[in-house]
Design an enzyme around this catalytic site. Structure first.
Site, PDB file in Angstrom:
ATOM      1  N   ASN A   1      49.696  18.209  46.960  1.00 60.66           N
ATOM      2  CA  ASN A   1      48.376  17.969  47.726  1.00 60.66           C
ATOM      3  C   ASN A   1      47.532  16.820  47.118  1.00 60.66           C
ATOM      4  OD1 ASN A   1      48.558  19.901  50.042  1.00 60.66           O
ATOM      5  ND2 ASN A   1      47.535  21.469  48.776  1.00 60.66           N
TER       6      ASN A   1
ATOM      7  N   TYR B   1      58.917  28.225  52.224  1.00 58.43           N
ATOM      8  CA  TYR B   1      59.275  27.002  52.754  1.00 58.43           C
ATOM      9  C   TYR B   1      60.547  26.995  53.476  1.00 58.43           C
ATOM     10  CZ  TYR B   1      55.143  24.954  50.989  1.00 58.43           C
ATOM     11  OH  TYR B   1      53.869  24.570  50.529  1.00 58.43           O
TER      12      TYR B   1
ATOM     13  N   HIS C   1      60.913  21.895  50.611  1.00 61.18           N
ATOM     14  CA  HIS C   1      60.937  23.333  50.077  1.00 61.18           C
ATOM     15  C   HIS C   1      60.816  23.148  48.421  1.00 61.18           C
ATOM     16  CE1 HIS C   1      62.190  27.151  48.940  1.00 61.18           C
ATOM     17  NE2 HIS C   1      63.934  26.982  48.930  1.00 61.18           N
TER      18      HIS C   1
ATOM     19  N   HIS D   1      49.624  22.156  57.735  1.00 65.29           N
ATOM     20  CA  HIS D   1      50.216  20.843  57.651  1.00 65.29           C
ATOM     21  C   HIS D   1      50.942  20.035  59.033  1.00 65.29           C
ATOM     22  CE1 HIS D   1      49.317  20.653  53.346  1.00 65.29           C
ATOM     23  NE2 HIS D   1      49.644  21.787  53.260  1.00 65.29           N
TER      24      HIS D   1
HETATM   25 FE1  HDD Z   1      52.417  24.883  51.605  1.00 71.83          FE
HETATM   26  C1  HDD Z   1      53.538  23.173  54.155  1.00 71.83           C
HETATM   27  C2  HDD Z   1      51.422  21.899  50.220  1.00 71.83           C
HETATM   28  C3  HDD Z   1      50.679  26.540  49.127  1.00 71.83           C
HETATM   29  C4  HDD Z   1      53.411  27.865  52.788  1.00 71.83           C
HETATM   30  N1  HDD Z   1      52.331  23.044  52.077  1.00 71.83           N
HETATM   31  C5  HDD Z   1      53.193  22.571  53.029  1.00 71.83           C
HETATM   32  C6  HDD Z   1      52.812  21.022  53.104  1.00 71.83           C
HETATM   33  C7  HDD Z   1      52.358  20.759  52.173  1.00 71.83           C
HETATM   34  C8  HDD Z   1      52.166  21.638  51.264  1.00 71.83           C
HETATM   35  C9  HDD Z   1      52.174  19.205  51.482  1.00 71.83           C
HETATM   36  C10 HDD Z   1      53.637  20.135  54.234  1.00 71.83           C
HETATM   37  C11 HDD Z   1      55.202  19.855  54.165  1.00 71.83           C
HETATM   38  C12 HDD Z   1      55.706  18.953  55.133  1.00 71.83           C
HETATM   39  O1  HDD Z   1      55.015  17.412  55.202  1.00 71.83           O
HETATM   40  O2  HDD Z   1      56.421  19.025  55.923  1.00 71.83           O
HETATM   41  N2  HDD Z   1      51.181  24.447  50.114  1.00 71.83           N
HETATM   42  C13 HDD Z   1      51.073  23.204  49.411  1.00 71.83           C
HETATM   43  C14 HDD Z   1      50.359  23.172  48.245  1.00 71.83           C
HETATM   44  C15 HDD Z   1      50.164  24.477  47.861  1.00 71.83           C
HETATM   45  C16 HDD Z   1      50.738  25.058  48.905  1.00 71.83           C
HETATM   46  C17 HDD Z   1      50.237  21.910  47.284  1.00 71.83           C
HETATM   47  C18 HDD Z   1      49.603  25.018  46.625  1.00 71.83           C
HETATM   48  C19 HDD Z   1      49.694  24.571  45.511  1.00 71.83           C
HETATM   49  N3  HDD Z   1      52.112  26.894  51.230  1.00 71.83           N
HETATM   50  C20 HDD Z   1      51.378  27.441  49.966  1.00 71.83           C
HETATM   51  C21 HDD Z   1      51.699  28.774  49.831  1.00 71.83           C
HETATM   52  C22 HDD Z   1      52.491  29.002  51.100  1.00 71.83           C
HETATM   53  C23 HDD Z   1      52.791  27.928  51.819  1.00 71.83           C
HETATM   54  C24 HDD Z   1      51.187  29.721  48.693  1.00 71.83           C
HETATM   55  C25 HDD Z   1      53.176  30.580  51.299  1.00 71.83           C
HETATM   56  C26 HDD Z   1      53.058  31.458  50.541  1.00 71.83           C
HETATM   57  N4  HDD Z   1      53.286  25.241  53.229  1.00 71.83           N
HETATM   58  C27 HDD Z   1      53.726  26.757  53.544  1.00 71.83           C
HETATM   59  C28 HDD Z   1      54.627  26.628  54.824  1.00 71.83           C
HETATM   60  C29 HDD Z   1      54.784  25.131  55.154  1.00 71.83           C
HETATM   61  C30 HDD Z   1      53.723  24.322  54.123  1.00 71.83           C
HETATM   62  C31 HDD Z   1      54.212  27.617  55.983  1.00 71.83           C
HETATM   63  C32 HDD Z   1      54.386  24.902  56.553  1.00 71.83           C
HETATM   64  C33 HDD Z   1      55.412  23.841  57.108  1.00 71.83           C
HETATM   65  C34 HDD Z   1      56.310  23.838  55.967  1.00 71.83           C
HETATM   66  O3  HDD Z   1      56.050  24.668  54.924  1.00 71.83           O
HETATM   67  O4  HDD Z   1      57.257  23.413  56.128  1.00 71.83           O
HETATM   68  O5  HDD Z   1      55.817  27.294  54.549  1.00 71.83           O
END
Ligand code: HDD
Length: 688
Positions: free
Chosen positions: A146, A360, A337, A72
């Site tokens: 999402n 997060y 988060h 993202h």
């Molecule tokens: Fe995630 C970012 C949505 C599964 C780990 N995720 C992130 C963002 C969105 C989502 C919208 C962007 C947030 C922003 O604008 O800063 N993610 C989802 C959805 C998931 C999902 C709807 C499943 C239902 N994500 C998911 C899993 C993991 C992560 C299973 C890790 C185990 N996601 C992250 C992250 C991010 C992230 C690496 C990258 C930047 C951040 O968090 O702030 O932690």
């Protein structure tokens, strides 16, 4: 743009700095009279180390970048508010921002693509993130969702594998922002739990026309908890007021070149123009005792609850009405988060959600450089913060007093523990079991809902899905991967599998057994689409000799309903109409392209149409609009001839010709624009 309306805006005002006033200084406040020449002995001598201004300026610049989000990374954000309709959900949740009528809770929303880097194009085939931070009076609540209601995997421990597979391949970092490559599809063929999500990803949901025209989903099953401590399972839905609309695949690829900021710019412009995007928050509620009533597991994030089984109930509305002042400070530094919950909302044992609860917070530490990121203006709650957290990089609070521990008597015991129902308490769920690494059997069905999705698609949606699979797998070099995916598809629908196999040069698979015939109309974009011209962009093609009255009549009819009309000519500036009067041109056709518009209109005026006919770009504009299913309008015989020359059959679905002065014409053309796209057309043979 500032707006001191909400508690969040007032809080942000304390941090705003005006760049358009004052005298240039260093970070130490020392005034500077020359920022163009470094200090040196003699005009041609080497720069001197003692030049503090040079050193500070370069050092700050050298440290301007922070790690982009691991997923993202590419996004756009805006402020706004959420307002519940009434208090009807107070029997389910004590979350007051959802149940206090008239209470406007400030929000920040960030939309994003998943796979691409920060500078990648907006219109790639991808999931879109829809993350909302509610600055409630009880603390921050983040709904990190999402635009697709399911996910690729069931357990968060697979997330690094999935992301490594979808990101550019590690040896050469190719391809950027695309899932059309070997490693992603290798993962997919070996991990059938991805199949439902892949159906959505290959559908038009993955190429939204606008962030303002897509749904959002919390994806997981969460809990509502009411004042008596009773829990109800809940799924969150965002429904856009403008309806759900998508681009066409060929179009998205061209937009990626012509305007890589297409979705970002669209959101920004709509807010600047006062056309504030709006969504309705809805919930699906499942009583605790019904947890096991479905033929799937509520804790499995690769499943939806069909809306026909559990209807979506409206809760309130989200309005985005203010663009950020600074992209980095706000949109880049915002930190979401899933663990940010408020009383009345709780998590479940969904193993994907559980891993997210760790990820997060963890990611912000590296991204934002330490544990004090909640103090960044965009992340600060409007609720009061008081605790014993101290120090750390970038600490901006000056904590007074001697006691930074609990319990204490030195600080009068403060801050005291909340001794009433205002405290957050976790739902006292019964948990026991042996420690094992094992997926529940109720998570085993990977195909039924993929089939449900396929069965629910209209003819044109199915066509687009087949095209998407063919494109993506067509880019996969290894034949065994293509074969593996096609084998999995046979479990979803045999016709689909055969159609894809035929397109990607592998043998058609055997049927994998009977698939069910159930469907869920709510999954289709073709069922009850929201029609409307508000914020649609219409191109009006003109040249010298144009009938200016046609331009005025049509653009007034459309802009009167909130559309945006732009007059395009071969060169920028102005043209002379049929009466010799000057008509201002908004843009040159050469700087845009039909893909940046929702419809095209060719006004009358023989000279004008003749000139346009000599410009290949203008003719192509019309052809391409038709190919992409857009409304095409023309007035006068010459215009009709131009449409025909461009390969547009007259009449055809969404093709409107006639006298602009006649209300039948303007209303038919407006209707055609309001329909968004006309996929009933047979335009496959149209070259564009
Ligand atoms: Fe995630 C970012 C949505 C599964 C780990 N995720 C992130 C963002 C969105 C989502 C919208 C962007 C947030 C922003 O604008 O800063 N993610 C989802 C959805 C998931 C999902 C709807 C499943 C239902 N994500 C998911 C899993 C993991 C992560 C299973 C890790 C185990 N996601 C992250 C992250 C991010 C992230 C690496 C990258 C930047 C951040 O968090 O702030 O932690």
């Amino acid at each position: 743009m500032t707006n001191d309306g909400t508690a969040k805006d007032r809080q942000l005002s304390d941090f705003r700095v005006n760049a358009d006033e004052g005298t240039l200084t260093t970070d130490q406040g020392i005034r500077v009279d020359d920022t163009d020449n470094s200090l040196r002995p003699g005009e041609r001598g080497p720069s001197l180390l003692q030049d503090f201004h040079l050193r500070e300026k370069i050092t700050h610049f050298d440290h301007e970048r922070i790690p982009e989000r691991v997923v993202h990374a590419r996004g756009a954000g805006a402020y706004g508010y959420f307002e519940p309709y009434d208090d009807s959900f107070s029997e389910y949740t004590q979350a007051r921002f959802l149940t206090t009528p008239g209470r406007r809770t400030p929000v920040f929303v960030r939309f994003s693509t998943v796979a691409g880097s920060r500078g990648s194009a907006d219109t790639v085939r991808d999931v879109r993130g829809f993350a909302t931070k509610f600055y409630t009076e009880e603390g921050n609540f983040d709904l990190v969702g999402n635009n697709i209601p399911v996910f690729f995997i069931q357990d968060g421990i697979k997330f690094p594998d999935f992301v490594h597979a979808v990101k550019p391949e590690p040896h050469n970092e190719i391809p950027q922002a695309s899932s059309a490559h070997d490693t992603l599809w290798d993962f997919v063929q070996l991990q059938p739990e991805t199949m439902h999500m892949m159906m959505w990803l290959m559908s038009d949901r993955a190429i939204p026309r606008s962030y303002r025209m897509m749904q959002g989903f919390g994806v997981h099953t969460f809990r509502f908890v009411n004042a008596e401590g009773r829990s109800t399972f809940v799924k969150f839905h965002w429904t856009p007021k403008l309806g759900i609309h998508s681009l066409v695949w060929d179009e998205t690829q061209k937009i990626a070149g012509k305007d890589p900021d297409f979705n970002r710019g669209d959101l920004w412009e709509a807010i600047e123009n006062g056309a504030f995007p709006e969504w309705e928050l809805g919930v699906q509620l499942v009583p605790e005792e019904d947890e096991h009533r479905f033929d799937f597991d509520l804790l499995d994030a690769t499943k939806i609850i069909p809306e026909e089984e559990v209807p979506v109930r409206p809760v309130g509305r989200l309005v985005l009405d203010r663009n950020p002042d600074n992209f980095f400070a706000e949109t880049e530094q915002v930190a979401f988060h899933l663990g940010n919950v408020v009383p009345g909302i709780d998590v479940t044992n969904d193993p994907l959600l559980q891993a997210r609860l760790f990820s997060y917070l963890d990611t912000q530490l590296i991204r934002l450089g330490g544990p004090n990121f909640p103090q960044l203006p965009v992340n600060r709650p409007v609720a009061e913060v008081a605790n014993h957290h101290r120090d750390g990089y970038h600490q901006t609070a000056i904590h007074k007093g001697e006691a930074s521990y609990h319990p204490n008597s030195v600080g009068g015991g403060c801050p005291v523990l909340a001794g009433d129902a205002s405290a957050y308490t976790f739902y006292p769920q019964q948990v026991d079991g042996k420690m094992i690494r094992k997926r529940a059997e109720s998570f085993n069905d990977h195909y039924s809902q993929a089939t449900l999705f396929w069965n629910s698609m209209s003819v044109w949606e199915k066509k687009h899905i087949i095209g998407a699979f063919r494109f993506e797998l067509g880019k996969v070099r290894r034949k065994h991967i293509r074969e593996g995916v096609v084998r999995n598809l046979a479990h979803v629908d045999h016709h689909l599998a055969v159609a894809v196999a035929e397109g990607v040069g592998v043998a058609s698979p055997e049927p994998a057994g009977e698939t069910h015939k159930r469907s869920s109309p709510a999954l289709s974009q073709a069922v009850d689409p929201v029609r409307g011209v508000a914020t649609r962009k219409i191109a009006i093609l003109v040249a010298d000799g144009v009938d200016a009255a046609d331009v005025t009549t049509v653009s007034e009819a459309l802009t009167g309903q909130g559309a945006i009309c732009e007059v395009l000519a071969s060169i920028d500036g102005s043209v002379h109409d049929a009466n010799g009067e000057t008509l201002e041109v908004d843009r040159s056709i050469k700087t845009v392209g039909s893909v940046l518009y929702d419809a095209v209109y060719v006004p009358g005026g023989d000279g004008s149409v003749e000139e346009l006919g000599k410009d290949g770009d203008a003719v192509h504009f019309v052809t391409e609009s038709y190919k992409h299913g857009k409304a095409v309008g023309g007035s006068g015989r010459a215009a009709q001839a131009l449409l025909e020359r461009a390969g547009v059959p007259v009449p055809a679905e969404g093709v409107v010709t006639g006298d602009a002065a006649a209300t039948e014409f303007t209303s038919a053309f407006t209707e055609a624009v309001a329909a968004h796209r006309h996929f009933g057309r047979d335009s496959e043979n149209v070259p564009a």
